[in-house]
Scaffold this active site. Structure first.
Site, PDB file in Angstrom:
ATOM      1  N   ASP A 185     -17.858  10.822   4.552  1.00 17.13           N
ATOM      2  CA  ASP A 185     -18.097  11.348   3.282  1.00 17.13           C
ATOM      3  C   ASP A 185     -17.511  12.790   3.118  1.00 17.13           C
ATOM      4  O   ASP A 185     -17.054  13.353   2.075  1.00 17.13           O
ATOM      5  CB  ASP A 185     -19.515  11.689   3.226  1.00 17.13           C
ATOM      6  CG  ASP A 185     -20.226   9.985   2.738  1.00 17.13           C
ATOM      7  OD1 ASP A 185     -19.513   9.188   2.666  1.00 17.13           O
ATOM      8  OD2 ASP A 185     -21.401   9.961   2.705  1.00 17.13           O
TER       9      ASP A 185
ATOM     10  N   GLU B 155     -12.485   5.112  -1.277  1.00 17.50           N
ATOM     11  CA  GLU B 155     -11.514   5.984  -0.763  1.00 17.50           C
ATOM     12  C   GLU B 155     -10.224   6.132  -1.355  1.00 17.50           C
ATOM     13  O   GLU B 155      -9.172   6.727  -1.031  1.00 17.50           O
ATOM     14  CB  GLU B 155     -11.417   5.854   0.598  1.00 17.50           C
ATOM     15  CG  GLU B 155      -9.979   4.714   1.189  1.00 17.50           C
ATOM     16  CD  GLU B 155     -10.365   3.255   0.968  1.00 17.50           C
ATOM     17  OE1 GLU B 155     -11.417   3.141  -0.175  1.00 17.50           O
ATOM     18  OE2 GLU B 155      -9.423   2.419   1.370  1.00 17.50           O
TER      19      GLU B 155
HETATM   20  N1  LIG Z   1     -18.079   7.290   4.057  1.00 16.27           N
HETATM   21  C1  LIG Z   1     -17.552   6.764   3.154  1.00 16.27           C
HETATM   22  N2  LIG Z   1     -17.100   5.400   3.250  1.00 16.27           N
HETATM   23  C2  LIG Z   1     -16.543   4.865   2.136  1.00 16.27           C
HETATM   24  C3  LIG Z   1     -16.986   5.159   0.922  1.00 16.27           C
HETATM   25  N3  LIG Z   1     -16.647   4.411  -0.004  1.00 16.27           N
HETATM   26  C4  LIG Z   1     -15.898   3.344   0.527  1.00 16.27           C
HETATM   27  N4  LIG Z   1     -15.776   3.643   1.919  1.00 16.27           N
HETATM   28  C5  LIG Z   1     -15.279   2.928   2.956  1.00 16.27           C
HETATM   29  O1  LIG Z   1     -13.842   2.927   2.900  1.00 16.27           O
HETATM   30  C6  LIG Z   1     -13.373   2.059   3.670  1.00 16.27           C
HETATM   31  C7  LIG Z   1     -12.082   1.277   3.100  1.00 16.27           C
HETATM   32  O2  LIG Z   1     -11.609   0.429   4.138  1.00 16.27           O
HETATM   33  P1  LIG Z   1     -10.521  -0.450   3.767  1.00 16.27           P
HETATM   34  O3  LIG Z   1     -10.521  -1.056   2.183  1.00 16.27           O
HETATM   35  O4  LIG Z   1     -10.506  -1.608   4.832  1.00 16.27           O
HETATM   36  O5  LIG Z   1      -9.261   0.322   3.879  1.00 16.27           O
HETATM   37  P2  LIG Z   1      -8.706   1.370   5.153  1.00 16.27           P
HETATM   38  O6  LIG Z   1      -9.427   1.081   6.330  1.00 16.27           O
HETATM   39  O7  LIG Z   1      -8.664   2.758   4.463  1.00 16.27           O
HETATM   40  O8  LIG Z   1      -7.311   0.904   5.239  1.00 16.27           O
HETATM   41  P3  LIG Z   1      -5.906   0.914   4.416  1.00 16.27           P
HETATM   42  O9  LIG Z   1      -6.337   1.258   3.019  1.00 16.27           O
HETATM   43  O10 LIG Z   1      -5.328  -0.478   4.363  1.00 16.27           O
HETATM   44  O11 LIG Z   1      -5.193   2.210   5.129  1.00 16.27           O
HETATM   45  C8  LIG Z   1     -14.499   0.765   3.952  1.00 16.27           C
HETATM   46  O12 LIG Z   1     -14.939   0.809   5.034  1.00 16.27           O
HETATM   47  C9  LIG Z   1     -15.560   1.560   2.980  1.00 16.27           C
HETATM   48  O13 LIG Z   1     -16.835   1.208   3.469  1.00 16.27           O
HETATM   49  C10 LIG Z   1     -17.881   6.305   0.807  1.00 16.27           C
HETATM   50  O14 LIG Z   1     -18.223   6.904  -0.342  1.00 16.27           O
HETATM   51  N5  LIG Z   1     -18.197   7.017   1.901  1.00 16.27           N
END
Ligand SMILES: Nc1nc2c(ncn2[C@@H]2O[C@H](COP(=O)(O)OP(=O)(O)OP(=O)(O)O)[C@@H](O)[C@H]2O)c(=O)[nH]1
Length: 451
Positions: free
Chosen positions: A346, A372
């Site tokens: 976060d 993200e």
């Molecule tokens: N801490 C946190 N994590 C989040 C939030 N929103 C989404 N995520 C996490 O962001 C991660 C995104 O993972 P993936 O879509 O697999 O993508 P990545 O690991 O960034 O891999 P690539 O995009 O392929 O480089 C997931 O584990 C979500 O749980 C948030 O508000 N806070």
């Protein structure tokens, strides 16, 4: 009065709800896909579960009917609970609940569920629950815990629907209230008009009475020879005229005081309405602002982006000035969460959001698109300029200094850039930017690609 303002607010809210309804439709279709995907993944874990999964698979192809779905969900819940009891299978140990299965294309059910949570634009009150659910999904490593996440997601969606319904109810009650007040004012105006006619009729009656007395006086002057009799006739007629004026004054006095009373009570009502209107306007503005803010990061959210890009698209259609966007996605963010925890994740999102806002031009617009992913609108920038700024943003992210557990955490981002071309809509440009983003990811990440 301010009914135009209210109408405007009401229509704006209806438009927002229309957008939300269409967003819910796409979430519903994703949910159907996800249920299908989960069903496939869970297949083979247990005969009883398979039977329930068949029922669910058939039901999700038809219209959403709670009377059909509810018994299926409770049957499925019982079957999933049954899985928690130890059982021996050729691919499981006796005590371990079934692990999360992977679909053929390699993306796990878990990440499909996580994408779904990211897609939902939750109302501010539910943001924390959505964040907790995202965490639960990320930590779920058994079918049982994933199923429980699915239930929580359904609850979240129901709550969201209720919140939207409450918003519609509030708006309708405001509209009824304002309409009621306007009716009251219209009735007041008609009473005043009727009262004015009474005043005119009173004046005409006075005119007629005085004219009659004057005519009788003229007749008496011609007919009466005796001066004493004439004096008497004049006195009588003058008394009668005096009586006419007194009656008129009394009637007009009563009418005037009733009018003042009504005017005062109307003034108080208008004052009260104005106070209520100002309070409601403040609360609507606050709601509106909250609905367009990502509360975790404190920056515009996807709804704000959609409004902004719609307006920018409309002015682009008129002026033809260049307009571009960039979709920015943090690389390997899941592993940041997995290694350093969600709180650190976060914090990374917050710092990156602030850095983006700091390093774009004042006329540009940055929003958190979801999860993200961030999005930037480059007003007046062609592809080359948008690419140049995007690459600067990419290198600023790379240079940011993050520390977790006393270790330096390297964070990079991939960016997809696209500009508006003839025939484009906000959706088509976003799709090109998103595709370019995935090309950037596949090309090794930490780079910008134009779509
Ligand atoms: N801490 C946190 N994590 C989040 C939030 N929103 C989404 N995520 C996490 O962001 C991660 C995104 O993972 P993936 O879509 O697999 O993508 P990545 O690991 O960034 O891999 P690539 O995009 O392929 O480089 C997931 O584990 C979500 O749980 C948030 O508000 N806070």
């Amino acid at each position: 009065m301010d009914n135009q303002l209210w109408e405007g607010k009401y229509h704006a809210a209806l438009e927002r709800m229309d957008r939300e309804v269409s967003q819910w439709r796409s979430v519903e279709s994703l949910l159907r896909q996800l249920v299908g995907c989960l069903g496939q993944a869970a297949r083979g874990a247990h005969d009883e579960l398979d039977r329930h999964l068949d029922g669910v698979r058939d039901a999700i192809h038809g219209p959403a009917d709670p009377a059909i779905l509810e018994p299926l969900v409770s049957g499925l819940t019982d079957a999933v609970a049954g899985l928690q009891r130890p059982r021996v299978a050729h691919h499981e140990t006796a005590d371990a609940p079934p692990r999360v299965a992977r679909t053929e294309n390699g993306s796990s059910v878990q990440s499909a569920l996580s994408r779904l949570v990211d897609r939902i634009l939750v109302v501010p009150r539910l943001t924390e629950r959505a964040a907790n659910l995202r965490r639960d999904v990320a930590n779920a490593d058994t079918l049982v815990s994933l199923a429980s996440c699915g239930e929580k997601l359904a609850d979240l969606i129901n709550e969201q629907r209720l919140a939207l319904q409450r918003e519609i109810d509030t708006l309708q009650s405001i509209l009824r209230h304002v309409t009621g007040r306007l009716d009251e004012m219209t009735r007041h105006m008609s009473r005043e008009l009727a009262d004015q006619s009474t005043g005119e009729a009173n004046g005409q009656a006075l005119d007629a009475s005085v004219a009659n007395e004057m005519r009788l006086l003229g007749d008496a002057a011609l007919e009466v020879d005796d001066i004493t009799e004439l004096r008497f006739q004049i006195g009588t007629r003058l008394d009668a005229i005096n009586d006419c004026f007194r009656e008129f004054r009394e009637r007009e006095g009563a009418r005037l005081s009733a009018y003042r009373e009504r005017a005062e009570s109307m003034r108080l009502r208008v004052e009260q309405l104005e106070t209520e209107r100002a309070a409601l306007q403040r609360s609507l503005e606050r709601e509106h602002e909250l609905a367009q803010t990502d509360t975790m990061i404190g920056m515009p959210n996807r709804l704000a982006y959609e409004k902004r890009i719609e307006a920018a698209h409309e002015s682009w259609l008129v002026t033809g000035h260049p307009l571009s966007i960039a979709a920015i996605d943090i690389d390997h963010f899941k592993s940041i969460n997995d290694t350093y925890g969600h709180t650190a994740g976060d914090a990374v999102l917050r710092i990156i959001g602030q850095a983006l806002v700091k390093h774009v031009r004042p006329c540009d617009f940055v929003a958190r698109y979801g999860g993200e992913e961030f999005i930037v609108v480059f007003d007046g920038a062609d592809e080359a300029e948008a690419l140049q700024v995007s690459d600067r943003l990419r290198s600023k992210i790379q240079l940011l200094s993050f520390h977790a557990s006393r270790q330096h955490v390297r964070v990079t981002a991939s960016i997809g850039v696209a500009r508006f071309m003839p025939g484009d809509t906000p959706r088509s440009v976003f799709e090109r930017a998103d595709l370019a983003l995935y090309t950037a990811k596949n090309g090794g990440r930490n780079r910008c690609v134009v779509g």
